[in-house]
Design a protein around this motif. Structure first.
Motif, PDB file in Angstrom:
ATOM      1  N   ILE A  44       0.587  -1.245  -0.103  1.00  0.00           N
ATOM      2  CA  ILE A  44      -0.260  -0.117  -0.511  1.00  0.00           C
ATOM      3  C   ILE A  44      -1.638  -0.547  -1.017  1.00  0.00           C
ATOM      4  N   GLY A  45      -1.942  -1.840  -0.943  1.00  0.00           N
ATOM      5  CA  GLY A  45      -3.264  -2.318  -1.352  1.00  0.00           C
ATOM      6  C   GLY A  45      -3.466  -2.379  -2.851  1.00  0.00           C
ATOM      7  N   LEU A  46      -2.376  -2.496  -3.618  1.00  0.00           N
ATOM      8  CA  LEU A  46      -2.474  -2.582  -5.077  1.00  0.00           C
ATOM      9  C   LEU A  46      -2.627  -4.044  -5.483  1.00  0.00           C
ATOM     10  N   PRO A  47      -3.803  -4.461  -5.969  1.00  0.00           N
ATOM     11  CA  PRO A  47      -3.982  -5.863  -6.360  1.00  0.00           C
ATOM     12  C   PRO A  47      -3.007  -6.253  -7.469  1.00  0.00           C
ATOM     13  N   ARG A  48      -2.380  -7.393  -7.315  1.00  0.00           N
ATOM     14  CA  ARG A  48      -1.352  -7.791  -8.295  1.00  0.00           C
ATOM     15  C   ARG A  48      -1.941  -7.995  -9.686  1.00  0.00           C
ATOM     16  N   GLN A  49      -3.220  -8.382  -9.747  1.00  0.00           N
ATOM     17  CA  GLN A  49      -3.847  -8.561 -11.060  1.00  0.00           C
ATOM     18  C   GLN A  49      -4.170  -7.226 -11.734  1.00  0.00           C
ATOM     19  N   ASN A  50      -3.965  -6.123 -11.008  1.00  0.00           N
ATOM     20  CA  ASN A  50      -4.210  -4.785 -11.548  1.00  0.00           C
ATOM     21  C   ASN A  50      -2.926  -4.160 -12.095  1.00  0.00           C
ATOM     22  N   VAL A  51      -1.895  -4.979 -12.249  1.00  0.00           N
ATOM     23  CA  VAL A  51      -0.602  -4.478 -12.720  1.00  0.00           C
ATOM     24  C   VAL A  51      -0.177  -5.226 -13.975  1.00  0.00           C
TER      25      VAL A  51
ATOM     26  N   ARG B  89      -3.964   2.012   0.175  1.00  0.00           N
ATOM     27  CA  ARG B  89      -4.137   1.721   1.596  1.00  0.00           C
ATOM     28  C   ARG B  89      -2.780   1.342   2.193  1.00  0.00           C
ATOM     29  N   PRO B  90      -2.054   2.314   2.761  1.00  0.00           N
ATOM     30  CA  PRO B  90      -0.754   2.009   3.365  1.00  0.00           C
ATOM     31  C   PRO B  90      -0.890   1.009   4.509  1.00  0.00           C
ATOM     32  N   GLU B  91      -0.004   0.046   4.565  1.00  0.00           N
ATOM     33  CA  GLU B  91       0.022  -0.947   5.632  1.00  0.00           C
ATOM     34  C   GLU B  91       0.726  -0.311   6.837  1.00  0.00           C
ATOM     35  N   PRO B  92       0.019  -0.111   7.959  1.00  0.00           N
ATOM     36  CA  PRO B  92       0.560   0.681   9.061  1.00  0.00           C
ATOM     37  C   PRO B  92       1.885   0.174   9.624  1.00  0.00           C
ATOM     38  N   GLY B  93       2.094  -1.133   9.625  1.00  0.00           N
ATOM     39  CA  GLY B  93       3.318  -1.672  10.194  1.00  0.00           C
ATOM     40  C   GLY B  93       4.551  -1.418   9.362  1.00  0.00           C
ATOM     41  N   GLU B  94       4.370  -1.145   8.066  1.00  0.00           N
ATOM     42  CA  GLU B  94       5.513  -0.982   7.177  1.00  0.00           C
ATOM     43  C   GLU B  94       5.565   0.386   6.510  1.00  0.00           C
ATOM     44  N   VAL B  95       4.412   0.974   6.239  1.00  0.00           N
ATOM     45  CA  VAL B  95       4.363   2.194   5.423  1.00  0.00           C
ATOM     46  C   VAL B  95       3.725   3.321   6.221  1.00  0.00           C
ATOM     47  N   GLU B  96       4.480   4.381   6.408  1.00  0.00           N
ATOM     48  CA  GLU B  96       3.954   5.557   7.093  1.00  0.00           C
ATOM     49  C   GLU B  96       3.055   6.378   6.173  1.00  0.00           C
ATOM     50  N   GLU B  97       3.409   6.403   4.870  1.00  0.00           N
ATOM     51  CA  GLU B  97       2.670   7.224   3.912  1.00  0.00           C
ATOM     52  C   GLU B  97       2.934   6.716   2.505  1.00  0.00           C
ATOM     53  N   ALA B  98       1.947   6.815   1.637  1.00  0.00           N
ATOM     54  CA  ALA B  98       2.123   6.559   0.209  1.00  0.00           C
ATOM     55  C   ALA B  98       1.734   7.831  -0.538  1.00  0.00           C
ATOM     56  N   PHE B  99       2.489   8.178  -1.561  1.00  0.00           N
ATOM     57  CA  PHE B  99       2.248   9.420  -2.283  1.00  0.00           C
ATOM     58  C   PHE B  99       2.649   9.244  -3.746  1.00  0.00           C
ATOM     59  N   ARG B 100       2.223  10.189  -4.576  1.00  0.00           N
ATOM     60  CA  ARG B 100       2.503  10.123  -6.004  1.00  0.00           C
ATOM     61  C   ARG B 100       3.448  11.245  -6.434  1.00  0.00           C
ATOM     62  N   VAL B 101       4.315  10.910  -7.380  1.00  0.00           N
ATOM     63  CA  VAL B 101       5.239  11.879  -7.984  1.00  0.00           C
ATOM     64  C   VAL B 101       5.026  11.825  -9.494  1.00  0.00           C
ATOM     65  N   PRO B 102       4.940  12.971 -10.174  1.00  0.00           N
ATOM     66  CA  PRO B 102       4.770  12.931 -11.631  1.00  0.00           C
ATOM     67  C   PRO B 102       5.933  12.203 -12.300  1.00  0.00           C
ATOM     68  N   LEU B 103       5.617  11.327 -13.227  1.00  0.00           N
ATOM     69  CA  LEU B 103       6.673  10.615 -13.941  1.00  0.00           C
ATOM     70  C   LEU B 103       7.589  11.585 -14.667  1.00  0.00           C
ATOM     71  N   ASP B 104       7.031  12.675 -15.210  1.00  0.00           N
ATOM     72  CA  ASP B 104       7.895  13.603 -15.950  1.00  0.00           C
ATOM     73  C   ASP B 104       8.902  14.301 -15.033  1.00  0.00           C
ATOM     74  N   HIS B 105       8.606  14.377 -13.733  1.00  0.00           N
ATOM     75  CA  HIS B 105       9.594  14.911 -12.777  1.00  0.00           C
ATOM     76  C   HIS B 105      10.743  13.920 -12.610  1.00  0.00           C
ATOM     77  N   LEU B 106      10.406  12.648 -12.403  1.00  0.00           N
ATOM     78  CA  LEU B 106      11.432  11.630 -12.223  1.00  0.00           C
ATOM     79  C   LEU B 106      12.192  11.344 -13.517  1.00  0.00           C
ATOM     80  N   ALA B 107      11.564  11.610 -14.666  1.00  0.00           N
ATOM     81  CA  ALA B 107      12.182  11.307 -15.959  1.00  0.00           C
ATOM     82  C   ALA B 107      13.095  12.417 -16.457  1.00  0.00           C
TER      83      ALA B 107
END
Length: 200
Positions: free
Chosen positions: A99-106, A137-155
Motif C-alpha cells: 500500500i506504499g506505507l513507508p516503514r519509518q512512518n509506523v 498506493r495499492p500494488e497492482p499484482g497483489e492488492v485490488e483495492e485499499a480502503f479505510r474502516v473506522p476503528l470504532d466500527h471494528l472495536a
C-alpha cells in the motif's frame, strides 16, 4: 495532535498488553478442522491512522490472481522472508510494498496473539500507528483495492456475527464484521474481534 488523541493511542497500547492466548481458524470448529502440516511464519500490519480527529484502520482487498486468499479482505502483510528479521519486519515490509506505507512512518504500538490459518500460516498481528499522512498506493499484482474502516466500527463487539459455509466437504464457521460494501471475514475478522475485545 492534542492530548486527547495521544491518550487514545496510549489506551490502545495498554489494551494490547492484556493477556490472551493464540487464536486460529479452527477454534469455532472444534473436532472438525485441525492443522495438517507445520505452520509458516507470517506478519500482518493493523495500520491505524488519524484523519480529522477520527481513527481509521487500513484494509486491503487482495488480488483475485493470488494463490492464498484471492479476493479476500486482509491486512497488509505476508510470510516472513529471509530478508526479514522477524514477523514485525515482514509486516512493515509488506505494508510498504502493498500500500506504499513507508516503514519509518509506523510506530509499533504492540501485538495481538498469533493466529493460525487454514492455509498453514502462523500470523503475528502487529498494531501500528501511522505517524504522518501518506498516499495509499495499492500494488497492482497483489492488492485490488485499499480502503479505510473506522476503528470504532471494528472495536464494537456488537458488529460481529458468526456465519458458516461448506468447505472441504464440511460446514465451517467463522466471524464476519461487514462494513458498507466490504465483507470482512475469516482470519481478518477474527483478529479484528480480538482487538475489539481488548478495546471494549
Amino acid at each position: 495532535m492534542g492530548a486527547q488523541r495521544v491518550s487514545e493511542f496510549e489506551r490502545i497500547r495498554a489494551a494490547l498488553l492484556a493477556p490472551g492466548g493464540p487464536t486460529s481458524d479452527y477454534e469455532l470448529n472444534p473436532g472438525v478442522f485441525a492443522p495438517t502440516e507445520a505452520t509458516r511464519a507470517a506478519g500482518v500490519l493493523i495500520p491505524i491512522e488519524e484523519i480529522d480527529g477520527r481513527l481509521w484502520v487500513i484494509l486491503t482487498k487482495r488480488s483475485s490472481a493470488l494463490k492464498h486468499h484471492p479476493g479476500q479482505i486482509a491486512f497488509p502483510g505476508g510470510k516472513v522472508d529471509p530478508v526479514d528479521a522477524d514477523s514485525t519486519a515482514a509486516a512493515l515490509r509488506e505494508a510498504e510494498e502493498e500500500i506504499g506505507l513507508p516503514r519509518q512512518n509506523v510506530e509499533v504500538l504492540g501485538y495481538l496473539p498469533e493466529h493460525d490459518t487454514v492455509t498453514n500460516f502462523r500470523v503475528q498481528p502487529v498494531v501500528g500507528r501511522i505517524l504522518e499522512p501518506f498516499e495509499v498506493r495499492p500494488e497492482p499484482g497483489e492488492v485490488e483495492e485499499a480502503f479505510r474502516v473506522p476503528l470504532d466500527h471494528l472495536a464494537n463487539p456488537d458488529n460481529y456475527m458468526r456465519e458458516g459455509r461448506r468447505w472441504r466437504g464440511q460446514r465451517r464457521y467463522y466471524y464476519i464484521v461487514p462494513y458498507g460494501p466490504y465483507y470482512v471475514w475469516g482470519a481478518t475478522a477474527r483478529m479484528c474481534r480480538v482487538l475489539a475485545d481488548r478495546l471494549s
